[in-house]
Design a protein around this motif. Structure first.
Motif, PDB file in Angstrom:
ATOM      1  N   VAL B  56       0.760  -1.176   0.007  1.00 16.63           N
ATOM      2  CA  VAL B  56      -0.079  -0.042  -0.038  1.00 16.63           C
ATOM      3  C   VAL B  56       0.982   0.956   0.075  1.00 16.63           C
ATOM      4  N   GLY B  57       1.966   1.187   0.783  1.00 19.08           N
ATOM      5  CA  GLY B  57       2.936   2.447   0.819  1.00 19.08           C
ATOM      6  C   GLY B  57       1.918   3.668   1.485  1.00 19.08           C
ATOM      7  N   LEU B  58       2.575   4.754   1.133  1.00 19.65           N
ATOM      8  CA  LEU B  58       2.049   5.889   1.575  1.00 19.65           C
ATOM      9  C   LEU B  58       0.842   6.221   0.974  1.00 19.65           C
ATOM     10  N   THR B  59      -0.316   6.667   1.557  1.00 19.48           N
ATOM     11  CA  THR B  59      -1.508   7.133   0.966  1.00 19.48           C
ATOM     12  C   THR B  59      -2.037   8.142   1.723  1.00 19.48           C
ATOM     13  N   THR B  60      -3.036   8.976   1.002  1.00 23.23           N
ATOM     14  CA  THR B  60      -3.754   9.858   1.819  1.00 23.23           C
ATOM     15  C   THR B  60      -5.070   9.245   2.371  1.00 23.23           C
ATOM     16  N   PRO B  61      -5.834  10.071   3.069  1.00 23.24           N
ATOM     17  CA  PRO B  61      -6.921   9.348   3.819  1.00 23.24           C
ATOM     18  C   PRO B  61      -8.041   8.809   2.387  1.00 23.24           C
ATOM     19  N   ASN B  62      -8.293   7.698   2.879  1.00 22.30           N
ATOM     20  CA  ASN B  62      -9.568   7.196   1.633  1.00 22.30           C
ATOM     21  C   ASN B  62     -10.464   6.272   2.566  1.00 22.30           C
ATOM     22  N   PHE B  65      -8.469   3.317   4.351  1.00 21.19           N
ATOM     23  CA  PHE B  65      -7.786   3.829   5.685  1.00 21.19           C
ATOM     24  C   PHE B  65      -8.175   5.326   5.724  1.00 21.19           C
ATOM     25  N   TRP B  66      -9.063   5.488   6.824  1.00 25.93           N
ATOM     26  CA  TRP B  66      -9.719   6.707   7.044  1.00 25.93           C
ATOM     27  C   TRP B  66      -8.656   7.918   7.367  1.00 25.93           C
ATOM     28  N   PHE B  67      -7.583   7.561   7.918  1.00 27.84           N
ATOM     29  CA  PHE B  67      -6.531   8.760   7.987  1.00 27.84           C
ATOM     30  C   PHE B  67      -5.439   8.331   7.191  1.00 27.84           C
ATOM     31  N   GLY B  68      -5.483   7.451   6.142  1.00 30.44           N
ATOM     32  CA  GLY B  68      -4.273   7.386   5.328  1.00 30.44           C
ATOM     33  C   GLY B  68      -3.331   6.295   6.010  1.00 30.44           C
ATOM     34  N   ARG B  74       1.483   1.625   7.573  1.00 34.87           N
ATOM     35  CA  ARG B  74       0.629   1.180   8.819  1.00 34.87           C
ATOM     36  C   ARG B  74      -0.501   2.311   8.802  1.00 34.87           C
ATOM     37  N   ASP B  75      -1.622   1.827   9.237  1.00 35.90           N
ATOM     38  CA  ASP B  75      -2.830   2.348   9.300  1.00 35.90           C
ATOM     39  C   ASP B  75      -2.910   3.465  10.408  1.00 35.90           C
ATOM     40  N   VAL B  76      -2.755   4.794   9.956  1.00 33.26           N
ATOM     41  CA  VAL B  76      -2.554   5.953  11.086  1.00 33.26           C
ATOM     42  C   VAL B  76      -3.879   5.896  11.850  1.00 33.26           C
ATOM     43  N   SER B 244       6.049  11.339  11.550  1.00 35.40           N
ATOM     44  CA  SER B 244       5.121  11.835  10.514  1.00 35.40           C
ATOM     45  C   SER B 244       5.355  13.023   9.931  1.00 35.40           C
ATOM     46  N   ARG B 245       6.282  13.944  10.634  1.00 36.39           N
ATOM     47  CA  ARG B 245       6.512  15.191  10.579  1.00 36.39           C
ATOM     48  C   ARG B 245       7.163  15.431   9.036  1.00 36.39           C
ATOM     49  N   LEU B 246       7.883  14.394   8.724  1.00 38.06           N
ATOM     50  CA  LEU B 246       8.446  14.503   7.313  1.00 38.06           C
ATOM     51  C   LEU B 246       7.538  14.401   6.369  1.00 38.06           C
ATOM     52  N   LEU B 247       6.460  13.579   6.636  1.00 42.14           N
ATOM     53  CA  LEU B 247       5.377  13.410   5.446  1.00 42.14           C
ATOM     54  C   LEU B 247       4.138  14.296   5.568  1.00 42.14           C
ATOM     55  N   LEU B 248       4.544  15.363   6.169  1.00 45.13           N
ATOM     56  CA  LEU B 248       3.482  16.610   6.234  1.00 45.13           C
ATOM     57  C   LEU B 248       2.754  16.975   4.767  1.00 45.13           C
ATOM     58  N   PHE B 249       3.513  16.982   3.822  1.00 43.42           N
ATOM     59  CA  PHE B 249       2.896  17.387   2.541  1.00 43.42           C
ATOM     60  C   PHE B 249       2.463  16.057   1.879  1.00 43.42           C
ATOM     61  N   GLU B 250       3.045  14.926   2.027  1.00 47.50           N
ATOM     62  CA  GLU B 250       2.455  13.742   1.449  1.00 47.50           C
ATOM     63  C   GLU B 250       0.968  13.228   2.395  1.00 47.50           C
ATOM     64  N   ASN B 251       0.989  12.953   3.616  1.00 49.57           N
ATOM     65  CA  ASN B 251      -0.082  12.786   4.264  1.00 49.57           C
ATOM     66  C   ASN B 251      -0.027  13.439   5.703  1.00 49.57           C
ATOM     67  N   PRO B 252      -0.926  14.817   5.475  1.00 48.59           N
ATOM     68  CA  PRO B 252      -0.928  15.460   6.730  1.00 48.59           C
ATOM     69  C   PRO B 252      -1.452  15.121   7.917  1.00 48.59           C
ATOM     70  N   VAL B 253      -2.590  14.153   7.735  1.00 49.31           N
ATOM     71  CA  VAL B 253      -3.314  13.544   8.650  1.00 49.31           C
ATOM     72  C   VAL B 253      -2.626  12.789   9.541  1.00 49.31           C
ATOM     73  N   ALA B 254      -1.505  12.110   9.003  1.00 52.26           N
ATOM     74  CA  ALA B 254      -0.666  11.131   9.756  1.00 52.26           C
ATOM     75  C   ALA B 254       0.156  12.076  10.980  1.00 52.26           C
ATOM     76  N   ALA B 255       0.427  13.378  10.999  1.00 54.81           N
ATOM     77  CA  ALA B 255       0.910  14.191  11.739  1.00 54.81           C
ATOM     78  C   ALA B 255       0.066  14.887  12.675  1.00 54.81           C
ATOM     79  N   LEU B 256      -1.143  15.337  11.748  1.00 60.47           N
ATOM     80  CA  LEU B 256      -2.185  15.994  12.628  1.00 60.47           C
ATOM     81  C   LEU B 256      -3.037  15.487  13.610  1.00 60.47           C
ATOM     82  N   ALA B 257      -3.251  14.001  13.115  1.00 57.90           N
ATOM     83  CA  ALA B 257      -4.251  13.507  14.276  1.00 57.90           C
ATOM     84  C   ALA B 257      -3.496  13.151  15.444  1.00 57.90           C
ATOM     85  N   PRO B 258      -2.314  12.455  15.833  1.00 60.88           N
ATOM     86  CA  PRO B 258      -1.844  12.475  16.944  1.00 60.88           C
ATOM     87  C   PRO B 258      -1.569  13.832  17.641  1.00 60.88           C
TER      88      PRO B 258
END
Lengths: 631, 287
Positions: B56-62, B65-68, B74-76, B244-258
């Protein structure tokens, strides 16, 4: 300046300068409305002293504040307050501020918080002068005027001192000088002498009276003490639960009160010149004004109450020349009241002196020094007790009289082991009780069961989070852990102090001051002590409640044979409850003996001064000691 | 006498504005949800929080995977749910531990006085003099990063503050007549301390425990963020934020959720602490 004052006094006829009509004060906190004062008519003329007498909850302090427009937030006044033809309640705050100080002055009860601790005393005066005529006058002239004003109250030397350097009485003098600096036409004094010692109280009252006469001022004296009012007022208004019950000239009112409450108040005040078999306490407590809005406010506690008293609020009506009373039945009960007045004040036969026995408590040359007693810093220490010796027999009731700072509370605390004397010896029931910490557990337990204590402040002497029952149960269990009948013992204790058994589930917050003091007594009784040290047990209570507690202490003594060490500053009170008395002055006992002899014929100069300072209504009382420097 | 009536009348204006009923209800809701997630994480979370899925790799919310997902798939959403455990247990242990230590030491110091007081307070002074988080970082750095160690260090650093507060409150109660009456009755010191004084200082110390909770939640997250708490890859909010801070532009939710959960939980705890204080301060005063 004096000439101006005299001309002002002459030019005004004896008509009211400050007058209220239908004054009502209400509080509104959290959407709940409470009446504090309702329908109050009050007036004071130039050169007149009016006393407003009432117990706590009568609304007297809030009335004082309303008169000068200083009600605390959440409180509002309605009706009319007129000063020299102006309606004060309508005035905007800026104009009201001009009236305060220069037209109406106010003196508050607590001299310790009333002055700004960062300002020298002279500055408190010049501050007021700057607002008035002395504006633009040179600093030196203002200072000279401040010195003159302070000289008027007898303490010119205080001009460059800070408030903390002065005693309570001196601070009160500074406060009076500051209140008078704007030359007000009316002075309102809210319990000006209550926080002071007896001898200082007399000086302050004499000062107020002489200033009032010299300046031709109107003086409104707010007090809880009928005797103080009798001593210096021309007219007296009796306030109860927010409404006036009686007004009249002082002399006539003292001879024959025309309202059952005034009579009750008068009779519950312990007389200084004789011991009564029983004080005539008023049962119950002061109700809140809203609970008695539609009835005679005194009817729940009045022995003469009839259905007619509960049919609407009785108005204040003329009952004799110059006398108003709010009692509907006054004509019917007047002769009965007169009779009661006469019988209650009969002195009790002298008590038999208890047979001489080995003393229960022996205090020998006890000294207590607070602070650092090491040789280098000995000057920073305070000597509270300087070699005190006394004895208390079993079942005996002994008084310890003294002013604040005399060391009387320190001695009490040494007796019950809350302090350890610096030197000397205390022996209780044959046990050396000088140092409680050095005793064996068994001895300490025995001492605790021998001596118990009741403190002054009813509001802190019970744990606020625990119910009355659990407080008492704990004391019972401590010395009687196996008995299974604690609940019954709690009931019995409550009954002994005159409280219903249902009070066991209540928290202290739901009790009045007098009821709390009863619980505190019950807690002391729980371990069946032989001596109870009572440290000012009634000084925080209202007069009518004070009489109830004093009666309770007397009857407990007869029932249980418990003795008291009764610590107080109040001579009339001590006369009612003790056999012998010790007079404590600056840590030393200056006089002792049977209470009637010591109060009746004092020998030591300090005792004489103390006895002289008991408020009396005879005109020579204040004159006897004109303070130095008074005009 | 009459002046006693005044403080009661003035009570109305002294208080700060209490939180509105809505904010308060929301705070309780947030805390309720966090507690529920912590307890029922395995039942609620749709996936294993640690299972990597490189396909699956890196995905945005869908919808799947609700939070991508993060960079190793890994499921955020599941990780955020499991993160509630670490966010709750550590701070809870610290708040409770500091409450216990602080009350026992503070009551002893305030009530007994003398040598005991001197000894306890010198220890407190010493702890005050240490720069707390720095010590934590050094200690954890030297002894190896572990969640338990971080909790213990924070507990030791927090409890002196509680001790000082409790001692102050005890000193205030000690001269009151009810305490002196209990002493003259001959009640043992521990009874006076724990049955009489303790309930009366509770309005000060209990809300403080709530504040400690919020503080240590943030502090623990900070330690994890710096890589000094839990090990890499753990489902812990601070750690997730760091990774997740490095992924902020790819999947912002991964950092914003926690990150959002940390803020929400800490803020709610603070508000609830305020509310507890209001309730307790009124106790014994209201009829």
């Amino acid at each position: 300046m004096t000439a101006v004052l005299e001309s002002r006094a002459r030019s005004l006829p004896r008509q009211a300068i400050l007058e209220t009509r239908g004054l009502a004060i209400e509080s509104r906190i959290g959407g709940r409305r409470r009446t504090i004062v309702c329908d109050l008519d009050l007036s004071v003329a130039a050169g007149e002293t009016v006393g407003v007498v009432g117990e706590s909850g009568s609304g007297k302090s809030m009335t004082a504040r309303a008169l000068i427009g200083l009600l605390p937030q959440g409180l509002s006044a309605r009706g009319s307050i007129s000063y020299a033809g102006r309606e004060l309640l309508q005035l905007p705050e800026r104009e009201l501020a001009r009236v305060r100080g220069s037209e109406i002055g106010l003196i508050l009860q607590d001299p310790f918080t009333m002055l700004n601790p960062l300002l020298r005393c002279g500055r408190h005066i010049t501050e007021v002068l700057e607002r008035g005529d002395a504006r633009g006058v040179s600093r030196r002239a203002r200072r000279a005027e401040a010195v003159r004003r302070l000289a008027e109250v007898g303490i010119a030397e205080a001009v460059d001192r800070y408030p903390f350097e002065l005693s309570g009485g001196m601070r009160q003098r500074v406060a009076i000088a500051a209140a008078l600096a704007g030359d007000p036409a009316v002075l309102i004094a809210d319990e000006p002498s209550t926080a002071l010692d007896a001898t200082t109280q007399k000086e302050i009252l004499a000062l107020l009276k002489s200033l009032q006469e010299a300046r031709g001022m109107g003086l409104v004296l707010i007090t809880h003490d009928l005797r103080v009012a009798f001593a210096i007022c021309d007219r007296i208004c009796v306030l109860y639960a927010g409404s006036l019950l009686e007004t009249g000239g002082t002399a006539a009112l003292e001879v024959e009160p025309l309202h059952p409450y005034t009579l009750g108040l008068l009779l519950s005040e312990p007389p200084g010149d004789r011991r009564l078999a029983e004080l005539a306490a008023i049962p119950g407590v002061v109700p809140s004004p809203d609970d008695v809005a539609e009835v005679c406010s005194f009817s729940p506690r009045c022995p003469w109450a009839q259905p007619i008293c509960r049919a609407g609020r009785p108005p204040l009506e003329p009952v004799a020349p110059g006398r108003l009373s709010a009692c509907r039945r006054i004509d019917e009960i007047r002769s009965e009241m007169r009779q009661r007045h006469a019988t209650v004040v009969q002195p009790a036969p002298p008590r038999d002196t208890p047979a001489v026995a080995a003393p229960l408590v022996e205090v020998e040359l006890v000294e207590k020094v607070f602070g650092d007693t090491s040789s280098r810093r000995v000057q920073e220490s305070v000597v509270a007790l300087a070699g005190v010796s006394l004895e208390i027999g079993p079942h005996e009731s002994v008084g310890l009289v003294g002013e604040s700072g005399s060391g009387k509370t320190t001695l009490a605390r040494c007796l019950v082991g809350l302090e350890t004397p610096t030197s000397g010896r205390i022996s209780i029931d044959g046990i050396d009780a000088t140092d409680y910490d050095a005793l064996s557990t068994a001895d300490r337990r025995r001492l605790r069961r021998t001596v118990q204590v009741v403190f002054q402040d009813p509001y802190s002497s019970l744990n606020p989070v625990r119910s009355v029952g659990s407080t008492l149960r704990e004391a019972i269990e401590l010395y009687n852990p196996r008995s299974a009948r604690h609940a019954r013992q709690v009931d019995a204790l409550l009954e002994q102090v005159g409280l219903p058994a249902s009070y066991a589930v209540r928290k202290p917050i739901a009790l009045s001051g007098g009821e709390r003091q009863r619980v505190a007594i019950a807690r002391a009784l729980a371990v069946k002590p032989r001596l109870i040290v009572c440290d000012e047990p009634v000084s925080a209570l209202d007069v009518s409640v004070q009489a109830q507690i004093l009666n309770l202490l007397s009857s407990l003594r007869e029932e249980l044979g418990v003795g008291y060490l009764f610590i107080t500053h109040d001579l009339p009170v001590v006369r009612q409850v003790v056999d012998r008395v010790y007079v404590l002055y600056r840590g030393e006992i200056v006089e002792s003996g049977p209470v009637d002899e010591v109060i009746g014929a004092p020998r030591h100069p300090y005792t004489i001064r103390l006895v002289d300072s008991m408020p009396r209504s005879s005109p020579d009382w204040l004159a006897a000691s004109a303070p130095p420097g008074a005009p | 006498m009459s002046e006693l009536a005044v403080p009661q009348l003035e009570r109305g204006r002294r208080r700060l504005l209490p939180p509105t009923p809505f904010t308060l209800a929301f705070s309780f809701l947030v805390l309720g949800v966090v507690v529920f997630l912590a307890v029922a994480a395995p039942l609620v979370a749709p996936r294993d929080p640690h299972a990597q899925n490189l396909l699956v790799g890196l995905t945005t919310p869908n919808s799947e995977f609700w939070f991508g997902t993060d960079d190793v798939g890994r499921d955020v959403f599941s990780r955020t749910i499991f993160g509630a455990r670490g966010a709750l247990i550590g701070p809870l242990a610290i708040a409770l531990g500091a409450f216990l230590i602080g009350n026992v030491l503070g009551l002893l110091a305030g009530f007994r006085g003398g040598l005991i007081d001197a000894a306890i307070m010198r220890w407190v002074d010493l702890m005050y003099a240490l720069p707390g988080l720095l010590v934590a970082i050094v200690l954890v750095g030297v002894l190896g990063s572990s969640y338990v160690l971080a909790v213990v260090v924070l507990l030791v650093l927090t409890s002196p503050f509680d001790t000082r507060i409790v001692r102050g409150a005890t000193l205030e109660q000690r001269p009151l007549a009810y305490v002196e009456a209990a002493r003259t009755l001959g009640l043992p010191g521990r009874t006076i301390m724990f049955r009489h004084i303790f309930p009366n200082i509770l309005p000060v110390t209990l809300p403080n425990a709530f504040l400690n909770f919020a503080f240590s939640l943030v502090a623990l997250s900070a330690l994890s963020f710096l890589g000094l708490g839990v090990g890499p890859g753990s489902a812990e909010w601070g750690r997730m934020l760091a990774e997740s801070r490095l992924l902020l532009f790819e999947n912002p939710v991964a950092a914003l959720a926690p990150g959002g959960m940390i803020v929400l939980t800490a803020a709610s705890m603070n508000l609830v602490g305020d509310w507890v204080y209001e309730r307790l301060a009124d106790r014994g005063r209201a009829r």
